[in-house]
Design an enzyme around this catalytic site. Structure first.
Site, PDB file in Angstrom:
ATOM      1  N   ASP A  67       0.828  -1.206   0.000  1.00  0.00           N
ATOM      2  CA  ASP A  67       0.000   0.000   0.000  1.00  0.00           C
ATOM      3  C   ASP A  67       0.864   1.258   0.000  1.00  0.00           C
ATOM      4  O   ASP A  67       0.532   2.254  -0.661  1.00  0.00           O
ATOM      5  CB  ASP A  67      -0.920   0.015   1.231  1.00  0.00           C
ATOM      6  CG  ASP A  67      -2.008  -1.035   1.146  1.00  0.00           C
ATOM      7  OD1 ASP A  67      -2.182  -1.631   0.056  1.00  0.00           O
ATOM      8  OD2 ASP A  67      -2.685  -1.267   2.165  1.00  0.00           O
ATOM      9  N   GLU A 144     -25.882 -17.217 -10.230  1.00  0.00           N
ATOM     10  CA  GLU A 144     -25.017 -16.203  -9.632  1.00  0.00           C
ATOM     11  C   GLU A 144     -25.569 -15.788  -8.272  1.00  0.00           C
ATOM     12  O   GLU A 144     -26.781 -15.897  -8.026  1.00  0.00           O
ATOM     13  CB  GLU A 144     -24.948 -14.953 -10.516  1.00  0.00           C
ATOM     14  CG  GLU A 144     -24.434 -15.176 -11.904  1.00  0.00           C
ATOM     15  CD  GLU A 144     -24.632 -13.946 -12.776  1.00  0.00           C
ATOM     16  OE1 GLU A 144     -24.023 -13.903 -13.862  1.00  0.00           O
ATOM     17  OE2 GLU A 144     -25.386 -13.033 -12.378  1.00  0.00           O
ATOM     18  N   LYS A 146     -27.133 -13.278  -5.671  1.00  0.00           N
ATOM     19  CA  LYS A 146     -27.982 -12.094  -5.809  1.00  0.00           C
ATOM     20  C   LYS A 146     -27.489 -11.060  -4.794  1.00  0.00           C
ATOM     21  O   LYS A 146     -27.751 -11.165  -3.601  1.00  0.00           O
ATOM     22  CB  LYS A 146     -29.452 -12.418  -5.553  1.00  0.00           C
ATOM     23  CG  LYS A 146     -30.377 -11.220  -5.768  1.00  0.00           C
ATOM     24  CD  LYS A 146     -31.831 -11.593  -5.531  1.00  0.00           C
ATOM     25  CE  LYS A 146     -32.741 -10.393  -5.792  1.00  0.00           C
ATOM     26  NZ  LYS A 146     -32.458  -9.275  -4.896  1.00  0.00           N
ATOM     27  N   ASP A 148     -27.046  -7.816  -2.545  1.00  0.00           N
ATOM     28  CA  ASP A 148     -27.954  -6.897  -1.867  1.00  0.00           C
ATOM     29  C   ASP A 148     -27.297  -5.523  -1.839  1.00  0.00           C
ATOM     30  O   ASP A 148     -26.788  -5.055  -0.828  1.00  0.00           O
ATOM     31  CB  ASP A 148     -28.237  -7.379  -0.447  1.00  0.00           C
ATOM     32  CG  ASP A 148     -29.383  -6.612   0.199  1.00  0.00           C
ATOM     33  OD1 ASP A 148     -30.112  -5.920  -0.525  1.00  0.00           O
ATOM     34  OD2 ASP A 148     -29.539  -6.723   1.425  1.00  0.00           O
ATOM     35  N   TYR A 255     -22.440  -8.011 -13.914  1.00  0.00           N
ATOM     36  CA  TYR A 255     -23.034  -9.314 -14.178  1.00  0.00           C
ATOM     37  C   TYR A 255     -23.904  -9.376 -15.433  1.00  0.00           C
ATOM     38  O   TYR A 255     -24.383 -10.448 -15.794  1.00  0.00           O
ATOM     39  CB  TYR A 255     -23.862  -9.769 -12.977  1.00  0.00           C
ATOM     40  CG  TYR A 255     -24.856  -8.748 -12.473  1.00  0.00           C
ATOM     41  CD1 TYR A 255     -26.095  -8.585 -13.070  1.00  0.00           C
ATOM     42  CD2 TYR A 255     -24.541  -7.953 -11.376  1.00  0.00           C
ATOM     43  CE1 TYR A 255     -27.005  -7.652 -12.608  1.00  0.00           C
ATOM     44  CE2 TYR A 255     -25.437  -7.018 -10.901  1.00  0.00           C
ATOM     45  CZ  TYR A 255     -26.666  -6.870 -11.516  1.00  0.00           C
ATOM     46  OH  TYR A 255     -27.561  -5.938 -11.058  1.00  0.00           O
ATOM     47  N   LYS A 359     -34.826 -16.543  -3.572  1.00  0.00           N
ATOM     48  CA  LYS A 359     -34.423 -15.787  -2.390  1.00  0.00           C
ATOM     49  C   LYS A 359     -34.135 -16.698  -1.201  1.00  0.00           C
ATOM     50  O   LYS A 359     -34.673 -17.801  -1.081  1.00  0.00           O
ATOM     51  CB  LYS A 359     -35.516 -14.778  -2.009  1.00  0.00           C
ATOM     52  CG  LYS A 359     -35.800 -13.715  -3.062  1.00  0.00           C
ATOM     53  CD  LYS A 359     -34.698 -12.686  -3.132  1.00  0.00           C
ATOM     54  CE  LYS A 359     -34.605 -11.830  -1.893  1.00  0.00           C
ATOM     55  NZ  LYS A 359     -35.758 -10.930  -1.690  1.00  0.00           N
ATOM     56  N   CYS A 450     -11.357   4.367  26.582  1.00  0.00           N
ATOM     57  CA  CYS A 450     -12.359   4.832  25.625  1.00  0.00           C
ATOM     58  C   CYS A 450     -11.897   4.498  24.205  1.00  0.00           C
ATOM     59  O   CYS A 450     -10.748   4.785  23.846  1.00  0.00           O
ATOM     60  CB  CYS A 450     -12.561   6.342  25.774  1.00  0.00           C
ATOM     61  SG  CYS A 450     -13.581   7.087  24.467  1.00  0.00           S
ATOM     62  N   CYS A 453     -11.027   8.220  22.313  1.00  0.00           N
ATOM     63  CA  CYS A 453      -9.913   9.091  22.718  1.00  0.00           C
ATOM     64  C   CYS A 453      -8.848   8.376  23.532  1.00  0.00           C
ATOM     65  O   CYS A 453      -7.842   8.980  23.898  1.00  0.00           O
ATOM     66  CB  CYS A 453     -10.441  10.291  23.501  1.00  0.00           C
ATOM     67  SG  CYS A 453     -11.105   9.863  25.136  1.00  0.00           S
ATOM     68  N   CYS A 466     -16.285   7.273  29.957  1.00  0.00           N
ATOM     69  CA  CYS A 466     -15.021   7.796  29.439  1.00  0.00           C
ATOM     70  C   CYS A 466     -14.620   8.996  30.281  1.00  0.00           C
ATOM     71  O   CYS A 466     -15.436   9.875  30.558  1.00  0.00           O
ATOM     72  CB  CYS A 466     -15.177   8.210  27.970  1.00  0.00           C
ATOM     73  SG  CYS A 466     -13.843   9.260  27.352  1.00  0.00           S
ATOM     74  N   CYS A 472     -12.382  14.214  24.225  1.00  0.00           N
ATOM     75  CA  CYS A 472     -12.982  13.070  23.533  1.00  0.00           C
ATOM     76  C   CYS A 472     -13.837  13.556  22.375  1.00  0.00           C
ATOM     77  O   CYS A 472     -14.826  14.268  22.580  1.00  0.00           O
ATOM     78  CB  CYS A 472     -13.825  12.244  24.495  1.00  0.00           C
ATOM     79  SG  CYS A 472     -14.568  10.789  23.715  1.00  0.00           S
TER      80      CYS A 472
END
Length: 718
Positions: A67, A144, A146, A148, A255, A359, A450, A453, A466, A472
């Protein structure tokens, strides 16, 4: 085959000799040493390399570089384009957004984007198969997942990304070209030898790990999480701020082909008039293979089956694997493979007749815990929340449930990956009631700090808080609201909605930013619902609060358990803020109404280095007024007053006067109250309480008489 041979064979966007593909050097000559021609040549090579890296990372899940190296290459390309004003048409750098649209236009689709028939009943799937065989004879199917997500149409002309639109009503959709451009798995330029015109249908979605992380961050900040990945994807694509879209974790699978022509159309629009030609592949499988060659991401879980029983078996296997997928699905799609048979089957007014969605049944009451997040409330309370695979509970889809406190987590033994039973308490708030099956990730351990923070978490019985306070980020909005409230510095015009609006606009990142509003007047006046007058009014209020009375300043800081009465006692004891700030626990305990627990809470608040930094910054803008620390005797000893309504002097002046002369001023009426002092426009509830407790009610003149009998003047002399 060597690794290098494999790399060359798999290239789609870059030439084999591109120096930025594998183990690239990232030490570049300064841009001011380059001539324009060299800059253009380097940018062209970098564009190809970045496209290849995008495909390897987002489409193939097989990155060639780290990266950090990718970021270096990307930033170099950006620098070259900006420094030499290079044409960015088709460049990967256009994905970062940066513009805000006025509105979403509506555009006509290449071809109608219809829905498909769907059911959870296997018998209806078999009826679909029977009809297909009656009308077109023997066929095979492609199955395939489905997805969502949100269906989109994406158009390429001469291999270059040109337009994207939502499904809309099927005939027209919203133009989301710039929003979709930010999705890195969608190439700006197609690989291989694509047709001159290509329109494809895809599903924009949010990967489940990214969805969980996004919701975790929202919950930790005290915001409502999205109910499911589809809602996040749909809401994101319709954002007018393209930069905000680029920050969201969107992805896409393709698709279906909506339009295919060997040559590009003579004019760019309308695409709805572009007709297919004979170059289009004859089957779904061939089209999918072509999309993959072009660098468009296709799902690797599709299967070709010869008969409907194979499709039913595919659905059952995918249902078993559902929880392991990185994307949310709600069933499978069964498609006729042969395109000629599809055209013969045709469509109804709303749905294609050559595909069927089988489904999955809705999850009901028992579901999986995908994450446990500690939410930081506006008061600093830490509340554990279970994030769930969406489940139907009493007809409502539930994606989160409260775990209340650390003790309940320990009692239930809840952990990530567990299957749990969920109910809606009082038919409103979802709760986890029991663990049905343990997962593999162990039980959730409540953190000692916390999550926002990193300040220590403090227990108060079963509840955790906290201790970050001013530092915070999750509590900033609440901190500002409290500081500006009547219980603090009484800065008119800073209610909850306005504070949230100013924070969203980037004008109030912390409490000291209140005092930077005068220099940001133009941005303030330009906000929706504001204007020159309202901006000036708020700025005047802020400026008037620069020398606050010490009790109001102490109360406004929002220290846990330090309300108005305690703040007055602290101010009267220590006189000025720096003396209060340096007080020891023993010195704090000696103050009326401050026990050891409250004293330690105050000390921890002041000793927190982040809080101290905010206070130091705040003191650069405000100078709290000192107060007299000497008592004026005990003329009012034994008397307790409650004030309501407006007096000729601020009520805090009356409270201070009473307490300086040995009396008590409290906020509510009880059996220990001696007088309720009712000024103009008094509160009815306190008058009712006084009646029920048989407490005398006096007006301001009566209050002056009570004090005069004991040798105290009202109003007090200057």
């Amino acid at each position: 085959m060597t690794d290098t041979d494999s790399l060359v064979a798999d290239l789609r966007f870059a030439e084999p000799d591109n120096p930025y593909l594998r183990d690239p050097g990232t030490s570049f000559h300064p841009v001011d040493e380059l001539d324009p021609e060299t800059a253009r040549e380097q940018a062209a090579v970098l564009r190809d390399a970045v496209r290849e890296h995008d495909a390897r990372y987002y489409t193939d899940a097989d990155p060639l570089v780290s990266d950090a190296v990718y970021d270096t290459l990307f930033e170099r390309l950006q620098t070259l384009e900006e420094t030499f004003d290079l044409d960015r048409e088709g460049s990967p750098t256009r994905r970062v957004g940066g513009e805000t649209l006025d509105e979403l236009d509506t555009v006509a689709h290449v071809t109608r984007m219809l829905s498909i028939q769907q059911s959870v009943d296997a018998d209806e799937v078999r009826e679909f198969d029977d009809r297909v065989h009656r009308e077109v004879g023997d066929v095979s199917y492609v199955c395939e997942p489905k997805f969502d997500g949100l269906s989109v149409e994406v158009v390429y002309v001469d291999g270059v990304y040109t337009r994207a639109a939502t499904r809309g009503d099927g005939d027209e959709g919203e133009d989301v070209t710039e929003q979709v451009r930010t999705i890195r798995s969608i190439p700006e330029r197609l690989a291989g030898d694509p047709p001159g015109f290509l329109a494809v249908r895809g599903e924009v979605y949010v990967p489940r790990p990214a969805f969980r992380e996004h919701n975790r961050e929202r919950v930790e900040r005290g915001e409502e999480p999205f109910a499911n990945p589809r809602n996040l994807a749909a809401g994101t694509l319709r954002q007018l701020d393209v930069s905000a879209v680029a920050d969201r974790p969107l992805d896409c699978y393709f698709y279906d082909v909506l339009g295919w022509r060997a040559t590009a159309p003579a004019t760019a629009e309308p695409f709805s008039e572009v007709e297919d030609d004979d170059s289009r592949p004859d089957t779904q499988r061939a089209e999918t293979a072509a999309l993959d060659r072009f660098g468009l991401r296709t799902v690797d879980r599709s299967e070709h089956v010869g008969e409907i029983d194979g499709a039913l078996d595919y659905r059952d296997r995918l249902l078993d694997d559902r929880e392991e997928l990185d994307y949310e699905i709600d069933g499978v799609v069964i498609k006729v493979d042969d395109r000629a048979a599809r055209e013969e089957l045709g469509a109804t007014s709303r749905a294609i007749r050559w595909a069927f969605a089988y489904k999955f049944p809705a999850r009901r009451e028992v579901t999986r815990v995908t994450d446990v997040v500690v939410q930081v409330g506006r008061t600093g309370r830490l509340t554990p929340v279970a994030l769930l695979d969406p489940v139907d509970v009493g007809g409502v889809t539930v994606a989160r449930a409260s775990l209340h406190n650390p003790e309940q987590i320990a009692e239930l033994g809840v952990g990530v990956g567990d299957r749990v039973r969920v109910k809606r308490a009082g038919d409103v708030i979802p709760q986890v009631t029991e663990v049905v099956d343990d997962g593999d990730d162990g039980h959730f351990e409540f953190p000692d700090t916390c999550p926002v923070c990193d300040s220590p978490a403090e227990r108060d019985g079963p509840v955790a808080f906290c201790t970050g306070g001013l530092s915070c980020d999750a509590q900033v909005a609440r901190t500002i609201q409290h500081y500006a409230s009547r219980g603090g510095l009484d800065i008119e015009g800073l209610g909850e909605e306005r504070v949230e609006q100013l924070r969203e606009a980037g004008l109030l990142d912390n409490l000291p930013d209140l005092y930077r509003l005068p220099e940001r007047r133009g941005a303030l006046a330009g906000l929706g619902g504001w204007g020159e007058t309202s901006a000036d009014n708020l700025i005047a209020e802020v400026r008037a609060s620069r020398e606050p009375p010490l009790p109001e300043f102490l109360a406004g800081l929002g220290i846990h358990e330090v309300g108005e009465a305690t703040a007055r006692n602290l101010a009267r004891e220590f006189g000025d803020f720096e003396t209060f700030r340096s007080a020891t626990v023993d010195e704090l305990v000696a103050v009326d109404d401050v026990g050891e627990t409250v004293a330690r809470t105050i000390r921890e608040f002041l000793d927190n280095p982040d809080n101290a930094a905010v206070i130091d910054e705040l003191l650069g803008f405000v100078d709290p007024e000192s107060v007299e620390t000497d008592d004026d005797g005990d003329a009012l000893a034994g008397l307790t007053f409650v004030f309501t309504g407006s007096l000729s002097e601020p009520r805090r002046v009356a409270s201070d006067l009473v307490e300086r002369h040995g009396g008590s001023a409290t906020g509510s009426v009880s059996g220990n109250t001696d007088y309720l002092v009712a000024g103009e426009n008094p509160g009815q509830s306190k008058r009712d309480d006084a009646d029920s407790e048989d407490v005398p009610v006096v007006d301001e003149d009566g209050f002056a008489d009570v004090l005069a009998e004991r040798g105290v003047d009202w109003p007090p002399a200057e």
